[in-house]
Write a protein that holds these residues in place. Sequence first.
Motif, PDB file in Angstrom:
ATOM      1  N   GLU A  37     -30.062   7.546  -5.554  1.00  0.00           N
ATOM      2  CA  GLU A  37     -28.915   8.285  -5.293  1.00  0.00           C
ATOM      3  C   GLU A  37     -28.432   8.449  -6.261  1.00  0.00           C
ATOM      4  N   CYS A  38     -28.329   9.967  -6.613  1.00  0.00           N
ATOM      5  CA  CYS A  38     -26.888   9.917  -8.307  1.00  0.00           C
ATOM      6  C   CYS A  38     -26.744  11.598  -8.097  1.00  0.00           C
ATOM      7  N   GLY A  39     -24.986  11.633  -8.283  1.00  0.00           N
ATOM      8  CA  GLY A  39     -24.800  12.471  -7.816  1.00  0.00           C
ATOM      9  C   GLY A  39     -25.103  13.599  -6.118  1.00  0.00           C
ATOM     10  N   THR A  72     -20.738   8.777 -11.941  1.00  0.00           N
ATOM     11  CA  THR A  72     -20.316   7.540 -12.225  1.00  0.00           C
ATOM     12  C   THR A  72     -21.474   6.510 -12.165  1.00  0.00           C
ATOM     13  N   HIS A  73     -21.820   6.546 -11.214  1.00  0.00           N
ATOM     14  CA  HIS A  73     -22.709   5.581 -11.384  1.00  0.00           C
ATOM     15  C   HIS A  73     -24.650   6.517  -9.758  1.00  0.00           C
ATOM     16  N   LEU A  74     -24.904   5.523 -10.526  1.00  0.00           N
ATOM     17  CA  LEU A  74     -25.875   5.230  -9.694  1.00  0.00           C
ATOM     18  C   LEU A  74     -26.721   4.557  -9.081  1.00  0.00           C
ATOM     19  N   LYS A  75     -27.006   4.811  -7.542  1.00  0.00           N
ATOM     20  CA  LYS A  75     -27.355   3.393  -6.335  1.00  0.00           C
ATOM     21  C   LYS A  75     -28.910   3.724  -6.121  1.00  0.00           C
ATOM     22  N   PHE A  76     -29.476   1.964  -5.732  1.00  0.00           N
ATOM     23  CA  PHE A  76     -30.483   1.811  -5.595  1.00  0.00           C
ATOM     24  C   PHE A  76     -30.424   0.891  -4.252  1.00  0.00           C
ATOM     25  N   ARG A  77     -31.041   1.752  -3.029  1.00  0.00           N
ATOM     26  CA  ARG A  77     -31.239   0.799  -1.849  1.00  0.00           C
ATOM     27  C   ARG A  77     -32.866   0.207  -1.494  1.00  0.00           C
ATOM     28  N   ILE A  78     -32.856  -0.746  -1.511  1.00  0.00           N
ATOM     29  CA  ILE A  78     -33.891  -0.697  -1.646  1.00  0.00           C
ATOM     30  C   ILE A  78     -34.510  -1.321   0.550  1.00  0.00           C
ATOM     31  N   THR A  85     -39.065  -0.825  14.091  1.00  0.00           N
ATOM     32  CA  THR A  85     -38.174   0.192  13.854  1.00  0.00           C
ATOM     33  C   THR A  85     -37.926   0.740  12.927  1.00  0.00           C
ATOM     34  N   ASP A  86     -37.036   0.689  12.945  1.00  0.00           N
ATOM     35  CA  ASP A  86     -35.869   1.454  11.777  1.00  0.00           C
ATOM     36  C   ASP A  86     -36.153   0.686  10.686  1.00  0.00           C
ATOM     37  N   ASP A  87     -37.152   0.958   8.905  1.00  0.00           N
ATOM     38  CA  ASP A  87     -36.680   0.710   7.927  1.00  0.00           C
ATOM     39  C   ASP A  87     -35.641  -0.365   8.182  1.00  0.00           C
ATOM     40  N   GLY A  88     -35.801  -1.637   7.395  1.00  0.00           N
ATOM     41  CA  GLY A  88     -34.964  -2.275   6.995  1.00  0.00           C
ATOM     42  C   GLY A  88     -34.417  -2.925   5.894  1.00  0.00           C
ATOM     43  N   PHE A  89     -32.998  -2.322   5.794  1.00  0.00           N
ATOM     44  CA  PHE A  89     -32.208  -2.452   4.367  1.00  0.00           C
ATOM     45  C   PHE A  89     -31.907  -4.077   3.856  1.00  0.00           C
ATOM     46  N   VAL A  90     -32.554  -4.493   2.027  1.00  0.00           N
ATOM     47  CA  VAL A  90     -33.152  -5.083   1.681  1.00  0.00           C
ATOM     48  C   VAL A  90     -31.842  -5.825   1.136  1.00  0.00           C
ATOM     49  N   GLY A  91     -30.960  -4.612  -0.031  1.00  0.00           N
ATOM     50  CA  GLY A  91     -30.804  -5.025  -0.590  1.00  0.00           C
ATOM     51  C   GLY A  91     -29.743  -3.844  -1.588  1.00  0.00           C
ATOM     52  N   GLU A  92     -29.162  -3.607  -2.330  1.00  0.00           N
ATOM     53  CA  GLU A  92     -28.709  -2.731  -3.313  1.00  0.00           C
ATOM     54  C   GLU A  92     -28.143  -2.826  -4.582  1.00  0.00           C
ATOM     55  N   THR A  93     -28.387  -1.979  -5.378  1.00  0.00           N
ATOM     56  CA  THR A  93     -27.740  -2.029  -6.962  1.00  0.00           C
ATOM     57  C   THR A  93     -26.837  -0.565  -6.897  1.00  0.00           C
ATOM     58  N   MET A  94     -26.145  -1.325  -8.009  1.00  0.00           N
ATOM     59  CA  MET A  94     -24.753   0.154  -8.544  1.00  0.00           C
ATOM     60  C   MET A  94     -24.569  -0.082  -9.704  1.00  0.00           C
ATOM     61  N   LEU A 121     -26.528  -8.053  -1.190  1.00  0.00           N
ATOM     62  CA  LEU A 121     -26.908  -7.737   0.327  1.00  0.00           C
ATOM     63  C   LEU A 121     -25.597  -7.122   1.201  1.00  0.00           C
ATOM     64  N   GLU A 122     -26.245  -6.977   2.359  1.00  0.00           N
ATOM     65  CA  GLU A 122     -24.647  -6.844   3.265  1.00  0.00           C
ATOM     66  C   GLU A 122     -23.716  -7.605   2.663  1.00  0.00           C
ATOM     67  N   ASP A 123     -24.072  -8.800   3.303  1.00  0.00           N
ATOM     68  CA  ASP A 123     -22.110  -9.656   2.861  1.00  0.00           C
ATOM     69  C   ASP A 123     -21.454  -9.875   1.362  1.00  0.00           C
ATOM     70  N   ASP A 124     -22.416  -8.395   0.863  1.00  0.00           N
ATOM     71  CA  ASP A 124     -21.933  -8.807  -0.693  1.00  0.00           C
ATOM     72  C   ASP A 124     -22.220 -10.120  -1.386  1.00  0.00           C
ATOM     73  N   THR A 125     -23.095 -11.224  -1.111  1.00  0.00           N
ATOM     74  CA  THR A 125     -24.187 -11.879  -1.894  1.00  0.00           C
ATOM     75  C   THR A 125     -25.203 -11.090  -2.739  1.00  0.00           C
ATOM     76  N   TYR A 126     -25.329 -12.118  -3.374  1.00  0.00           N
ATOM     77  CA  TYR A 126     -26.858 -11.860  -4.284  1.00  0.00           C
ATOM     78  C   TYR A 126     -27.940 -12.490  -4.035  1.00  0.00           C
ATOM     79  N   LYS A 127     -29.345 -11.908  -4.230  1.00  0.00           N
ATOM     80  CA  LYS A 127     -30.524 -12.210  -3.794  1.00  0.00           C
ATOM     81  C   LYS A 127     -31.271 -11.559  -4.248  1.00  0.00           C
ATOM     82  N   GLY A 128     -31.321 -11.869  -6.097  1.00  0.00           N
ATOM     83  CA  GLY A 128     -32.855 -11.296  -6.162  1.00  0.00           C
ATOM     84  C   GLY A 128     -32.010 -10.048  -7.011  1.00  0.00           C
TER      85      GLY A 128
END
Length: 194
Positions: A37-39, A72-78, A85-94, A121-128
């Motif tokens: 996502e960008c703009g 201002t930013h570019l968001k990457f949602r993995i 079920t619905d696709d699972g959220f793995v993590g994101e990078t902004m 990750l969802e809990d604001d920790t880093y993984k990968g």
Amino acid sequence: MKPYIKGGGTLEVLLVDAEDIRHTNVLGTPAYYVILECGTQVYRSKKSSEEDEKVCWNEKFTFEFSDWKNLTHLKFRIMDTEMFTDDGFVGETMIHIGGIITEGKDRGFIEVKPAPYNVVLEDDTYKGEIKIGFRFVANKEAVVNTREYLAENNTKPRGSICRTIANLWKGLRWRFLFCQRTDSNNSRKHIKEC
């Protein structure tokens, strides 16, 4: 004169791969994709299966804008595809792209080689990590600076044709006489040595 740069440009994003990201699948092998996502522009990458703890995409995305002021930013949602079920959220990078755009507008072009960025990750920790590269090309419109030069009139009036022929004849006559004397001297030396 420095070229005038319009407000727009093209941002190319190279989505390379990801390592050590979280698995959300309980059953089966995970298949990941990324939402960029960008703009107001949104892209979705192809699905990738995991091999040796490394997920590969090697995909390029192009964002074209006429105005970069509000970006201002570019968001990457993995995301991880789920079977039932619905696709699972793995993590994101902004990634903040203000510096890339500013530098690119100043130079007209900038390229940032693929580098790893932390996956949050969802809990604001880093993984990968996810590896991403950038290329920004500003829209340019070169202003042509014209210069006019006045040629100086340094030409000398030509002499008559008769004078030119007479000067040419003198030069040829002296060369002929000089060559004859040198040749006759060389032949005399050659006779004396024999």
